[in-house]
Design a protein around this motif. Structure first.
Motif: not given
Length: 280
Positions: A96-102, A266-271
């Motif tokens: 997956y592109d990302y996971l939200i942990g809950s 697509e390149s990662g996390w940015i602020p």
């Protein structure tokens, strides 16, 4: 640019009200430039008594639907494939592109006990399993929250103080009480060691349970003081709530000392500066 973005989105594959395509169309109508789908990971047995999680057999269809939208909406809406990984779910076997942990519940007396199903069930749980002590319930909840990043491998922590969903105005317990605050801060510190992003989640606002996002201001300030990061999400279950109350969420974050929110590319996390959320 893929801003504004919402990464917390549910569909009919779990407890959402609309199909992935309907959610994508709603996002476009709302001015969203990128949308992440984050269906509830499969749960079994007592951990999902009401059947709100995605069924294991539905996972391939969910993934195919979202990846198909990524192609179909190219140039109109950037689409990311995510998962809201519950602490009680088995690890995902697909990328997956990302996971939200809950965390949506605790275990006590050999039973799974939801923290956010309904006000009546909340009160019953406190009365029957925690001796009428809301702070004992909160301590059990935050003990699990502390383990979320390790057990789910998440990038984002979902609705950190979900246990306050039915506590508007402190109607059930005092969120300034040292017992509550100590439990929350201990979990927060454990999560920050994993460098996860805390979502500022407006989902309970769109469903009429709260007038402000998670986490509460006192906890948001503590995250900021500890150098933590945030992202703004709507926890949307409806096509018309993709960016619900984003300006209010940004204002609350700014008031707590934040100046930026993080988005996925697509390149990662940015602020992204929070002021961008306030532009009409």
């Amino acid at each position: 640019m893929i801003f504004p973005q919402n990464l917390h989105t549910h569909t009919v594959y779990s407890d959402g009200k609309h199909t992935p395509e309907e959610m994508a169309e709603g996002a476009v109508r709302s001015g969203c430039a990128s949308l992440g789908f984050s269906e509830h990971s499969p749960l079994t047995g007592e951990a999902d008594p009401d059947g709100w999680s995605m069924k294991p057999a539905s996972v391939p269809g969910y993934r195919a639907a979202v990846l198909g939208l990524r192609t179909a909406y190219a140039g109109r809406l950037a689409v990311f494939l995510g998962l809201e990984q519950d602490i009680d779910s088995a690890p995902p076997t697909d990328p997956y592109d990302y996971l939200i942990g809950s965390v949506h519940g605790v275990w006590a007396d050999g039973m799974y006990l939801s923290v956010d199903a309904s006000p009546g069930l909340f009160d019953q749980t406190v009365r029957e399993h925690f001796g009428g002590d809301c702070y004992a319930f909160a301590k059990a909840y935050y003990r699990r929250e502390a383990e979320t990043a390790i057990k789910t491998g998440c990038h984002i922590v979902g609705h950190f103080d979900l246990i306050t969903k039915f506590n508007e105005g402190g109607c059930r317990f005092d969120e300034t009480d040292p017992r509550y605050r100590a439990a929350a801060l201990e979990a927060m510190d454990a999560l920050l060691e994993r460098d996860v992003i805390f979502e500022v989640n407006t989902g309970a606002m769109s469903r009429g349970c709260r007038t402000a996002p998670y986490p509460a201001p006192a906890l948001l300030r503590a995250i900021r003081e500890r150098g933590g990061r945030i992202c703004i999400t709507s926890d949307s279950h409806h096509a018309e709530t993709t960016v619900h109350a984003f300006p209010q969420a940004a204002e609350q974050a700014k008031a707590c000392g934040f100046r930026e929110s993080w988005i996925l590319t697509e390149s990662g996390w940015i602020p992204v500066p929070l002021d961008q959320y306030l532009v009409k």
